[in-house]
Design a protein around this motif. Structure first.
Motif, PDB file in Angstrom:
ATOM      1  N   ASP A 188       0.818  -1.212   0.000  1.00  0.00           N
ATOM      2  CA  ASP A 188       0.000   0.000   0.000  1.00  0.00           C
ATOM      3  C   ASP A 188       0.856   1.268   0.000  1.00  0.00           C
ATOM      4  N   ASP A 217       0.209  -3.709  -7.219  1.00  0.00           N
ATOM      5  CA  ASP A 217      -0.282  -2.371  -6.876  1.00  0.00           C
ATOM      6  C   ASP A 217       0.443  -1.298  -7.676  1.00  0.00           C
ATOM      7  N   ARG A 219       2.281   1.169  -7.201  1.00  0.00           N
ATOM      8  CA  ARG A 219       3.243   1.797  -6.295  1.00  0.00           C
ATOM      9  C   ARG A 219       4.636   1.674  -6.867  1.00  0.00           C
TER      10      ARG A 219
END
Length: 456
Positions: A188, A217, A219
């Motif tokens: 996250d 993700d 990221r």
């Protein structure tokens, strides 16, 4: 040493936590790795093997997180992730960031009833757990050919790695299924991952390994990876490494391979989606009669950067090496290939062929190529070469005259160019799957595996 300081400070502040959540065997070499990192730091472009990638800048940002306390990542890859190759029988395993995913009791029972169950004695599991259970075995191999004194990235990985993957195949065992290892980047927040892999294939054993890298993700991920591979006498290993991440991903991977007498290694490296990738492969022949094949395929566009650096070290006589890397670079992509074949004194009757071929689809794409051949022995057959070119205008004109659009004509030529690499894959289902993925890649489509709940 500005880029190094944050990692030195981190290690000094968090050493207790790092060691607490690892194994004694891995902890035993941390101080040496730390001392080496403090001494040599990150390799700069002044270092011959790193002249095409600015490594210190990759590690300069200070806002990456690290999972030092081994917090649980909420994911069940067996339920959510599908990375299937149709008609290929595989035994799937997952590494979440840098930790081996342990099957639940139900998953273990289901695996034992399916065709993906492995022969007795074969181990695919957590490096940390296996090092705790059988430290004397692991310490014979861990951090031995991946020398921290020679490379700052290897030193950094060794001083920070807390877990990883162990693949062990006992003497004379043949693994019919392909062992598929799916590396999942999941977080996250922006995250740094230090992944470790130890592969030990004993005398007379045979195994095929498929490593797939995926980013779940959106990221930034910064990954260091060190793979140590030991191949015993008369053993056979096929290693397929495929990267399908995204443009925010930075990966620096060092692969070390040691081959004994009459062994055979085939390594295919395929980069389909990435951000910045730097792959180093060091292969050492320790016994006569050994053979290796290194094949690489790179497809890059946007401002992606892919740097492959290889060393094939012929230390003994009567060994054979074959190496072929192909790049297709579009838009403002940058590629680099530096391959060195070293034939040491006494390594007579060596046979070696090294080839790098590159296709630039635009005038803004850049390719750096540096094949090297260094010979100190007699009675050898060695050759090396490279080419850099653009799409054939005559071929494009010929196809357009027959009603094929310019974009489709470019795709056909690019696909035909890398087809030589794909055709060298002996696993027919994997070869067919890669043809499909490569075509999608050239069409600008992001790959989504069937029934995958992660890929968006």
């Amino acid at each position: 040493m500005q880029s190094e300081k944050q990692y030195i400070d981190l290690f000094n502040a968090q050493r207790g936590a790092i060691e607490k959540h690892s194994a004694d065997v891995m902890n035993a070499v941390r101080q040496r790795a730390f001392d080496d990192f403090c001494r040599i730091g990150f390799p700069t472009k002044k270092v011959e093997r790193y002249r095409y990638t600015d490594v210190p800048s990759l590690f300069a940002p200070e806002d990456y997180g690290l999972n030092i306390y081994r917090l649980n990542i909420p994911v069940n890859p067996y339920q959510a992730f599908r990375c299937d190759v149709p008609n290929l029988t595989v035994s799937p395993y997952f590494v979440i960031n840098d930790s081996f995913y342990k099957k639940t009791e139900g998953e273990e029972q289901a695996s034992s009833k399916r065709k993906d169950y492995l022969p007795e004695g074969v181990i695919v599991g957590s490096l940390r757990d296996e090092a705790s259970k059988n430290p004397h075995f692991i310490e014979k191999f861990y951090a031995r050919i991946a020398k921290t004194s020679d490379d700052g990235v290897t030193a950094l990985n060794t001083m920070l790695a807390q877990d990883g993957l162990l693949v062990y195949v006992p003497r004379c065992v043949r693994v019919d299924n392909v062992i598929q290892v799916i590396n999942i980047l999941r977080s996250d927040v922006d995250l740094m991952i230090n992944r470790r892999v130890l592969i030990v294939i004993e005398e007379g054993a045979e195994v095929k390994l498929l490593f797939c890298d995926h980013a779940v993700d959106d990221r930034r991920f910064l990954t260091t990876q060190v793979i140590e591979t030991y191949v015993g006498e008369r053993a056979s290993v096929e290693l397929y490494c495929m990267e399908e991440t995204h443009y925010k991903n930075v990966r620096v991977s060092n692969l070390y391979i040691e081959q004994q007498r009459d062994s055979r290694v085939v390594h295919h490296s395929l980069t389909l989606h990435n951000g910045i990738t730097r792959n180093r492969t060091d292969l050492m022949f320790k016994g006569e009669g050994a053979e290796c094949v290194l094949n690489g395929c790179v497809i890059a566009d946007r401002e992606q950067h892919v740097d492959n650096n290889t060393l094939i070290d012929h230390q003994v006589p009567n060994c054979q090496s074959r190496e072929l890397y192909k790049y297709v670079l579009d838009e403002k992509a940058v590629g680099a290939f530096a391959g060195r074949v070293l034939v040491r004194e006494g390594a007579d009757k060596t046979s070696s062929q090294e080839t790098n071929q590159n296709l630039l689809a635009t005038s803004e794409a850049r390719m750096f190529t540096q094949p090297e051949l260094e010979i100190y022995a007699d009675d050898v057959k060695c050759a090396h070469g490279s080419t850099v070119g653009q799409l054939n205008d005559a071929a494009l004109f010929y196809m357009r005259q027959r009603g094929i659009s310019l974009e489709e004509a470019k795709l056909l030529l690019e696909f035909a160019f890398v087809g030589e690499i794909i055709d060298k894959i002996t696993l027919t289902p994997l070869r067919d799957r890669l043809r499909y993925l490569v075509e999608k890649r050239f069409r600008g489509e992001f790959n989504k595996c069937g029934d995958c709940k992660f890929c968006k």
